[in-house]
Design a protein around this motif. Structure first.
Motif, short mmCIF file in Angstrom:
data_model
loop_
_atom_site.label_atom_id
_atom_site.label_comp_id
_atom_site.label_asym_id
_atom_site.label_seq_id
_atom_site.Cartn_x
_atom_site.Cartn_y
_atom_site.Cartn_z
N LEU A 189 0.79 -1.22 0.00
CA LEU A 189 0.00 0.00 0.00
C LEU A 189 0.83 1.28 0.00
O LEU A 189 0.45 2.25 -0.68
CB LEU A 189 -0.96 -0.02 1.20
N PRO A 190 1.95 1.39 0.71
CA PRO A 190 2.68 2.66 0.71
C PRO A 190 3.12 3.15 -0.66
O PRO A 190 3.41 4.33 -0.82
CB PRO A 190 3.90 2.35 1.59
N ALA A 191 3.18 2.29 -1.66
CA ALA A 191 3.59 2.72 -2.99
C ALA A 191 2.51 3.52 -3.70
O ALA A 191 2.74 4.10 -4.74
CB ALA A 191 3.95 1.50 -3.84
N VAL A 192 1.30 3.55 -3.13
CA VAL A 192 0.21 4.27 -3.77
C VAL A 192 0.40 5.77 -3.58
O VAL A 192 0.79 6.23 -2.52
CB VAL A 192 -1.14 3.82 -3.17
N GLY A 193 0.08 6.54 -4.63
CA GLY A 193 0.25 7.98 -4.57
C GLY A 193 -0.89 8.68 -3.87
O GLY A 193 -1.71 8.08 -3.19
N ASN A 194 -0.96 9.98 -4.08
CA ASN A 194 -1.93 10.81 -3.35
C ASN A 194 -3.37 10.46 -3.68
O ASN A 194 -4.25 10.53 -2.82
CB ASN A 194 -1.66 12.28 -3.69
N ARG A 195 -3.66 10.08 -4.93
CA ARG A 195 -5.03 9.80 -5.33
C ARG A 195 -5.55 8.49 -4.75
O ARG A 195 -6.72 8.18 -4.84
CB ARG A 195 -5.16 9.73 -6.86
N GLY A 196 -4.66 7.69 -4.22
CA GLY A 196 -5.08 6.37 -3.76
C GLY A 196 -5.78 6.36 -2.42
O GLY A 196 -6.16 5.28 -1.95
N SER A 197 -5.95 7.51 -1.81
CA SER A 197 -6.59 7.58 -0.49
C SER A 197 -5.93 6.58 0.46
O SER A 197 -6.57 5.68 1.00
CB SER A 197 -8.09 7.31 -0.60
N HIS A 198 -4.62 6.77 0.63
CA HIS A 198 -3.82 5.80 1.39
C HIS A 198 -4.39 5.53 2.78
O HIS A 198 -4.52 4.37 3.19
CB HIS A 198 -2.39 6.33 1.50
N LYS A 199 -4.74 6.57 3.50
CA LYS A 199 -5.22 6.38 4.86
C LYS A 199 -6.51 5.57 4.89
O LYS A 199 -6.67 4.67 5.73
CB LYS A 199 -5.42 7.73 5.52
N LEU A 200 -7.42 5.90 3.99
CA LEU A 200 -8.70 5.19 3.96
C LEU A 200 -8.51 3.71 3.66
O LEU A 200 -9.11 2.84 4.30
CB LEU A 200 -9.61 5.83 2.91
N LEU A 201 -7.66 3.42 2.68
CA LEU A 201 -7.41 2.02 2.32
C LEU A 201 -6.69 1.29 3.44
O LEU A 201 -6.99 0.12 3.73
CB LEU A 201 -6.58 1.95 1.03
N GLN A 202 -5.76 1.97 4.09
CA GLN A 202 -5.03 1.33 5.19
C GLN A 202 -5.98 0.95 6.32
O GLN A 202 -5.89 -0.14 6.89
CB GLN A 202 -3.94 2.26 5.70
N GLU A 203 -6.89 1.85 6.66
CA GLU A 203 -7.88 1.55 7.70
C GLU A 203 -8.76 0.37 7.29
O GLU A 203 -9.09 -0.50 8.10
CB GLU A 203 -8.74 2.78 7.97
N GLN A 204 -9.14 0.34 6.01
CA GLN A 204 -9.97 -0.77 5.52
C GLN A 204 -9.22 -2.09 5.61
O GLN A 204 -9.79 -3.10 6.06
CB GLN A 204 -10.37 -0.49 4.07
N TYR A 205 -7.96 -2.09 5.23
CA TYR A 205 -7.18 -3.33 5.27
C TYR A 205 -6.93 -3.78 6.70
O TYR A 205 -6.99 -4.98 7.00
CB TYR A 205 -5.83 -3.13 4.56
N LEU A 206 -6.65 -2.83 7.59
CA LEU A 206 -6.42 -3.19 8.98
C LEU A 206 -7.68 -3.75 9.63
O LEU A 206 -7.62 -4.68 10.44
CB LEU A 206 -5.92 -1.97 9.76
N THR A 207 -8.82 -3.17 9.26
CA THR A 207 -10.09 -3.71 9.78
C THR A 207 -10.30 -5.14 9.31
O THR A 207 -10.70 -6.02 10.08
CB THR A 207 -11.26 -2.82 9.32
N LYS A 208 -10.04 -5.39 8.02
CA LYS A 208 -10.17 -6.75 7.50
C LYS A 208 -9.19 -7.69 8.19
O LYS A 208 -9.52 -8.85 8.48
CB LYS A 208 -9.95 -6.75 5.99
N ARG A 209 -7.99 -7.19 8.47
CA ARG A 209 -7.00 -8.03 9.15
C ARG A 209 -7.50 -8.44 10.53
O ARG A 209 -7.34 -9.59 10.96
CB ARG A 209 -5.67 -7.28 9.28
N GLU A 210 -8.10 -7.50 11.27
CA GLU A 210 -8.65 -7.83 12.58
C GLU A 210 -9.75 -8.88 12.47
O GLU A 210 -9.83 -9.81 13.29
CB GLU A 210 -9.19 -6.56 13.24
N VAL A 211 -10.58 -8.74 11.44
CA VAL A 211 -11.66 -9.72 11.25
C VAL A 211 -11.08 -11.10 10.95
O VAL A 211 -11.56 -12.13 11.44
CB VAL A 211 -12.59 -9.25 10.11
N ILE A 212 -10.03 -11.14 10.13
CA ILE A 212 -9.40 -12.42 9.78
C ILE A 212 -8.76 -13.06 11.01
O ILE A 212 -8.90 -14.27 11.25
CB ILE A 212 -8.35 -12.22 8.67
N VAL A 213 -8.06 -12.24 11.81
CA VAL A 213 -7.44 -12.77 13.03
C VAL A 213 -8.50 -13.30 13.97
O VAL A 213 -8.36 -14.38 14.57
CB VAL A 213 -6.59 -11.68 13.71
N GLU A 214 -9.60 -12.55 14.10
CA GLU A 214 -10.69 -13.00 14.96
C GLU A 214 -11.31 -14.29 14.43
O GLU A 214 -11.60 -15.22 15.19
CB GLU A 214 -11.77 -11.91 15.03
#
Length: 421
Positions: free
Chosen positions: A277-302
């Motif tokens: 994800l860090p390779a994504v530029g400004n248009r990629g909404s990096h923070k939004l995507l990171q939060e989405q991925y981290l949320t999915k990661r928590e769900v997977i771990v659970e």
């Protein structure tokens, strides 16, 4: 500022670092918007990371859409794009802009009246109406897609005048992918119908990265159906093979693996998506995507923890059931043994009772013979004028007869009541 000045500023940052490139492109885009001028230069590539002309044009049109998020703005963008962007880069830029600008303005979906007025103006223009209508259709459809308005999207793509004005573009892979997305999310359409559209878009020779993304997005948010997780997992795995560095496809694959219960593999894929994800530029909404991925990661771990607990619980239940079956088998064996012992005791009791009955019959017969003998002997002894010798012979004959009678009764009783196997 004249057109040459804009180009000169952009040329000066070609070799600069990414921060400086973003700053200068943002400044030039803002200046163009303030001056009321569209970018006066051509774009020759689809490199959103290093081409200053494309980055500046992208920032400019982003500002235009944020200021006025309408289909008419999309039409103006489509006209500029058709005139200024090189043909070999046009498809990538068109799809990225139409869907990207739709996402950042998804909270401003136009009404049916506004849509009809804009469509009428687009069709009456001198510019190629089909190309402009296609871009505007993608833009409006992208808003509906971002808001998950599946039924509205299906109706818009199938019957709106704007979509119909797109002409031959309606057969494009991206248009079909959007129809597939709408069908997967609609409860009025079947999964078979949606899968048919998906296959058409997926197998198209015009399939682009954006087509794949919309197809996977549609599967992920589909109304649940048989084979849902397997379909997402398999298509996402194919997308990852074709685009190994794409974080979004890794995320979709992690979702598919999670849906099919492969939590370890899902965790590995979502971690890979976070690393990419860090390779994504400004248009990629990096923070939004990171939060989405981290949320999915928590769900997977659970889910992984829950699956481990469920497996342990099932193992305990299986062990308990096995012990229960063993105890049940032992109880059945004990009951069978007790039944056999009871039946054996009952048989022995019956045989003993029968034997006692036989002995009683024999004893009665014997006593009857003795009494008859005594009575008969008494009569012979007390009556008549027989001599002693004759009396003894008569008593002996009488006694032998009673002995024979007793033996006959006892023998017959034994013969009748003797045990038989």
């Amino acid at each position: 500022m004249d057109a040459g000045a804009y180009a000169a500023r952009l040329d000066a940052v070609v070799a600069a670092d990414s921060r400086e490139l973003d700053r200068v492109c943002e400044e030039v885009a803002g200046a163009l918007l303030r001056d009321g001028a569209e970018p006066p230069f051509d774009v020759g590539s689809a490199d959103f990371a290093a081409d200053p002309y494309l980055i500046c044009a992208d920032r400019y049109w982003r500002l235009r859409f944020l200021e006025r998020p309408t289909i008419l703005t999309a039409a103006a963008c489509a006209v500029w794009l058709g005139a200024r962007v090189a043909r070999e880069a046009r498809t990538e830029v068109l799809e990225r802009w139409a869907l990207g600008y739709a996402f950042i303005t998804k909270d401003s979906v136009e009404s049916a009246v506004e849509l009809a007025r804009a469509t009428e103006e687009i069709v009456s223009r001198d510019a190629p109406a089909g190309d402009v209508a296609y871009f505007a259709t993608l833009y409006h459809a992208g808003k509906l897609r971002s808001d998950f308005h599946f039924d509205e999207l299906h109706q818009f793509l199938d019957s709106s005048l704007l979509a119909l004005a797109a002409g031959a573009h309606r057969q494009s892979a991206l248009f079909t992918a959007l129809r597939s997305f709408a069908a997967f999310g609609s409860r009025a359409l079947t999964a078979e119908y949606a899968t048919g559209l998906l296959d058409r878009a997926w197998r198209s020779p015009e399939r682009t990265r954006h087509v794949v993304d919309i197809c996977l997005n549609g599967i992920q948010f589909a109304v649940p159906f048989d084979g849902h997780g397997v379909l997402l997992r398999d298509r996402a795995a194919e997308a990852v093979r074709d685009h190994p560095g794409d974080h979004m496809f890794r995320f979709r694959l992690a979702t598919g693996l999670h849906m099919t219960g492969d939590h370890d593999a899902a965790l590995a894929e979502v971690d890979t998506a976070l690393r990419l994800l860090p390779a994504v530029g400004n248009r990629g909404s990096h923070k939004l995507l990171q939060e989405q991925y981290l949320t999915k990661r928590e769900v997977i771990v659970e889910g992984r923890l829950r699956a481990a607990l469920d497996a342990e619980h099932r193992a305990r239940l299986a062990e308990r059931e096995e012990r229960h079956q063993e105890r049940w088998a032992r109880a059945e064996e004990e009951a069978r043994r007790q039944k056999e012992e009871l039946e054996r005791a009952l048989r022995e009791s019956q045989e003993s009772a029968r034997a006692n009955h036989v002995r009683s019959v024999e004893l009665v017969a014997l006593f009857a013979s003795v009494i008859a003998f005594a009575v008969g002997s008494l009569q012979v002894t007390l009556t008549g004028d027989f001599s002693l010798r004759d009396r003894l012979l008569l008593i002996g004959a009488w006694g032998l007869g009673h002995v024979a009678f007793a033996l006959l009764v006892i023998g017959g009783t034994w013969l009748i009541t003797r045990p038989r196997r």
